[in-house]
Write a protein that holds these residues in place. Structure first.
Motif, PDB file in Angstrom:
ATOM      1  N   THR B 168       0.838  -1.206   0.000  1.00  0.00           N
ATOM      2  CA  THR B 168       0.000   0.000   0.000  1.00  0.00           C
ATOM      3  C   THR B 168       0.868   1.250   0.000  1.00  0.00           C
ATOM      4  OG1 THR B 168      -1.730  -1.141   1.207  1.00  0.00           O
ATOM      5  CG2 THR B 168      -1.797   1.244   1.270  1.00  0.00           C
ATOM      6  N   THR B 171       2.376   1.811  -3.410  1.00  0.00           N
ATOM      7  CA  THR B 171       1.385   2.241  -4.400  1.00  0.00           C
ATOM      8  C   THR B 171       0.958   3.688  -4.153  1.00  0.00           C
ATOM      9  OG1 THR B 171       0.596  -0.027  -4.322  1.00  0.00           O
ATOM     10  CG2 THR B 171      -0.764   1.537  -5.514  1.00  0.00           C
ATOM     11  N   VAL B 172       0.634   3.997  -2.905  1.00  0.00           N
ATOM     12  CA  VAL B 172       0.143   5.340  -2.603  1.00  0.00           C
ATOM     13  C   VAL B 172       1.252   6.379  -2.822  1.00  0.00           C
ATOM     14  CG1 VAL B 172      -0.830   6.832  -0.806  1.00  0.00           C
ATOM     15  CG2 VAL B 172      -1.657   4.502  -1.063  1.00  0.00           C
ATOM     16  N   VAL B 175       1.565   6.976  -6.537  1.00  0.00           N
ATOM     17  CA  VAL B 175       0.443   7.762  -7.055  1.00  0.00           C
ATOM     18  C   VAL B 175       0.606   9.233  -6.653  1.00  0.00           C
ATOM     19  CG1 VAL B 175      -2.034   8.171  -6.751  1.00  0.00           C
ATOM     20  CG2 VAL B 175      -1.207   5.871  -7.200  1.00  0.00           C
ATOM     21  N   LEU B 225      -4.726  13.147  -0.230  1.00  0.00           N
ATOM     22  CA  LEU B 225      -3.611  12.199  -0.319  1.00  0.00           C
ATOM     23  C   LEU B 225      -2.626  12.434   0.818  1.00  0.00           C
ATOM     24  CD1 LEU B 225      -2.831  11.923  -4.142  1.00  0.00           C
ATOM     25  CD2 LEU B 225      -3.607  10.102  -2.653  1.00  0.00           C
ATOM     26  N   ILE B 228      -4.170  11.068   4.060  1.00  0.00           N
ATOM     27  CA  ILE B 228      -4.147   9.611   4.270  1.00  0.00           C
ATOM     28  C   ILE B 228      -2.723   9.073   4.270  1.00  0.00           C
ATOM     29  CG2 ILE B 228      -6.497   9.156   3.432  1.00  0.00           C
ATOM     30  CD1 ILE B 228      -5.288   8.292   0.778  1.00  0.00           C
ATOM     31  N   LEU B 232      -0.594   6.662   7.071  1.00  0.00           N
ATOM     32  CA  LEU B 232      -0.037   5.502   6.363  1.00  0.00           C
ATOM     33  C   LEU B 232       1.445   5.345   6.656  1.00  0.00           C
ATOM     34  CD1 LEU B 232      -0.327   3.229   4.223  1.00  0.00           C
ATOM     35  CD2 LEU B 232       0.213   4.926   2.492  1.00  0.00           C
TER      36      LEU B 232
END
Lengths: 177, 475
Positions: B168, B171-172, B175, B225, B228, B232
């Motif tokens: 995760t 990926t985040v 992005v 983003l 979060i 994260l």
């Protein structure tokens, strides 16, 4: 961009300064000219409000994607650990949910990020094959560009050009798509 | 009109205009590779090839080529994994947490720091694959149905949490970084002279044109983003620390691990950002964008997190004694005074003492000191993970099975592989993508430049464009 039709003719006001273009939006609007959109090299706070764009609802989409991610992991952990092949680990319940909080959190974040960014790209029509609708190539460098759709305005080209110049436009050009 | 207090030191020097920002940053992407870049790239690539051979042999022959034994089953592999993941944390901290705190100094360093995050996580993931021994079975870590075996993965295990956390996080971060790049890629696209670069940058800029509505939505998603990514990034190193903390090994079974690991991660990550940025700044002549102000701000964070790490070391020791558990006490005494005493004291010196030098403003603003201390911090943080992993394992409950770990050329070669990979990727990034976030720098220079706020647009140098005389001809 849905407004784009083949014979559209635009008047393009090119501004040198972000503070000038922000003020110009109000001036041009109050002169009775309908602004198509303003293109800038960086975000100018308050520009979307001045243009009268509605507040984005992408946050709602983000929340729903996050909720989907969370529920997906709740279901997956419940199915695998509690139902399909239950095991007693460390004398705890089969579905020892506190231990699954980390993975539930991770999937919530993953779904939020991917779903929200996907929604953003789709709602703005952005994609690798999208042809950018550029009114002036310098608008990604140092110029602030106001596009006026002549087909959607009652005023004449010359009248609008005067309004744009008066509002501080350094150049006024015609752009046909 | 933005008004900045004159007390605040400028973040962008040299009286840059918007056009200057574009020019200074794009120059690097559009020009031919410099000599320094080419030499660095060739060296990194050769190192990568050597490392790849070592990794290939590790996979071909099996983990027996490492120095592991039946007592020490985790050593350099997991040390390197934790080290790289930790380094990655600084990028997210800069791009997400500093965005939430509205820290303007992040705009010049966030792009490169986020790139560093992504490459560091790739390096970390490569050690996960390596330590599996049979990487072609890596998909067993995913929750796949029973046809692939008799059981599901165990969601009680922190190793499974790690699979989700790292993937995760990668990926985040990717992005987030890519979305940050899109407007700048559009700038390069619109300046491109060759067909090939117009096509490539055109495809990757996704048809961006910077409309006000797009920007409004863009800022909104950037904020979410960041929102979060903040929990994260904290969760990732928390979960990494739980790989150890949820076990019952003395020295690992510690509730202090999550905050202590997160602080250590940011500590080492900022040190790596310093190393990369100090070189990038000189090679690409970006001294006006990465100023002493940036270097000093990052050094302050290094001092803060280094101090947190120091307090954590001492707390661990105290708790080991206070717990009254003789195995815990032994594990910690063995770290300090046992056969690996040198690793422990290397860790203590590098991580606890050296960053305290940054209390001196002179050292904090010195490039040489910053560079040297950042290298020392990263050496120290590598030793921290080595100390936690190897010294906790090498003397277990049965003295007859006590053992020492010594690395083989493949332990070392696989670590070298990660350096080759990291620097190859970073150099490719530095050449083909804008190393500084152009649109964010443009958005702050009016308030963060040393010049008069009005001169940044480059038209009315020295005088205010919003002066009342401006609209005279209308009235």
């Amino acid at each position: 961009m849905s407004h784009h039709n083949d014979s559209a003719k635009f008047l393009v006001g090119v501004y040198d300064d972000d503070e000038v273009v922000l003020k110009a939006v109000t001036e041009v609007k109050s002169a009775g000219v309908r602004i198509h959109e303003v293109y800038t090299p960086f975000p100018i706070h308050g520009l979307d409000v001045a243009l009268g764009h509605p507040r984005t609802r992408i946050g709602i989409a983000a929340f729903l994607f996050g909720l989907t991610g969370f529920l997906t992991m709740v279901s997956l952990t419940f199915y695998t650990m509690g139902y399909d092949w239950p095991m007693i680990i460390g004398g705890k319940d089969n579905y020892a949910y506190p231990a699954y909080v980390p993975v539930m959190f991770e999937l919530t974040v993953l779904f939020t990020a991917l779903g929200m960014v996907g929604t953003f790209l789709v709602s703005n029509g952005l994609g690798p094959t999208t042809k950018p609708l550029m009114f002036d190539l310098r608008s990604t460098d140092n110029k602030f560009v106001m596009a006026i759709d002549l087909g959607k305005n009652k005023k004449t080209e010359a009248e609008i050009a005067t309004v744009l110049r008066a509002s501080g436009a350094a150049e006024v050009n015609v752009k046909q798509f | 009109m933005h008004v900045t207090s004159p007390v605040r030191t400028p973040l962008v020097t040299g009286g840059k205009t918007y056009a200057d920002v574009t020019e200074d940053i794009c120059k690097q992407v559009e020009g031919k590779p410099t000599r320094a870049w080419t030499i660095a790239f060739v060296i990194s690539f050769v190192v990568l090839i050597y490392g790849t051979c070592c990794v290939f042999w590790t996979w071909w022959e099996g983990l027996g080529v490492w120095g592991l034994n039946k007592t020490v089953g985790w050593a350099w592999d997991i040390t390197n994994f934790v080290w790289w993941v930790g380094i990655g944390h600084a990028g997210t901290l800069i791009s997400a947490i500093l965005l939430l705190f509205r820290m303007k100094y992040r705009t010049s360093i966030n792009r490169a720091a986020e790139a560093m995050t992504i490459f560091a996580v790739i390096c970390a993931a490569s050690f996960i694959l390596m330590h599996m021994g049979r990487p072609w079975l890596a998909y067993w870590a995913l929750p796949l149905p029973n046809a692939f075996g008799s059981l599901w993965v165990n969601f009680n295990s922190p190793l499974v949490w790690d699979v989700f956390a790292i993937s995760t996080y990668f990926t985040v971060s990717l992005v987030f970084w890519y979305m940050g790049l899109v407007p700048d890629l559009a700038t390069i696209r619109d300046r491109a002279t060759s067909k090939v670069s117009r096509y490539i940058y055109g495809a990757f800029s996704l048809g961006w044109n910077g409309g006000a509505k797009t920007w409004a939505r863009y800022e909104y998603i950037s904020l979410i983003l960041a929102g979060i990514s903040t929990p994260l990034v904290l969760s990732v190193h928390t979960i990494v620390s739980m790989d150890f903390a949820t076990s019952v090994i003395p020295g690992w079974h510690t509730t202090i691990f999550p905050p202590y690991f997160v602080a250590g991660a940011i500590f080492s990550g900022f040190a790596m950002v310093q190393n990369l940025m100090l070189i990038t700044r000189v090679v690409f002549k970006l001294e006006d964008y990465i100023t002493f102000e940036h270097i000093e701000s990052m050094n302050k964070i290094i001092t803060l997190t280094g101090s947190i790490v120091g307090v954590a070391y001492i707390t661990e020791f105290f708790i080991a004694w206070y717990s009254g558990v003789e195995y815990e006490r032994y594990a910690f005494l063995n770290r300090m005074l046992g056969p690996y005493w040198w690793a422990y004291w290397a860790m203590m010196t590098c991580n606890v003492i050296s960053p305290q030098l940054f209390w001196s403003r002179k050292i904090r603003r010195s490039i040489t000191w910053t560079f040297v201390l950042s290298v020392i911090v990263n050496i120290g943080m590598w030793f921290e993970r080595f100390v936690i992993i190897v010294t906790s394992l090498h003397r277990d409950y049965l003295p007859s099975s006590w053992a020492m770990f010594s690395p083989t050329m493949f332990d070392i070669g696989d670590y070298i592989f990660s350096f080759g990979l990291f620097f190859t990727l970073f150099l490719l990034f530095a050449k083909f993508l804008p190393v500084i976030n152009m649109f964010e720098v443009k958005a702050i220079i009016r308030s963060a430049s040393e010049k008069l706020p009005a001169s940044v647009s480059g038209v009315a140098k020295g005088e205010s464009v919003t002066s009342p005389t401006f609209n005279k001809n209308v009235e």
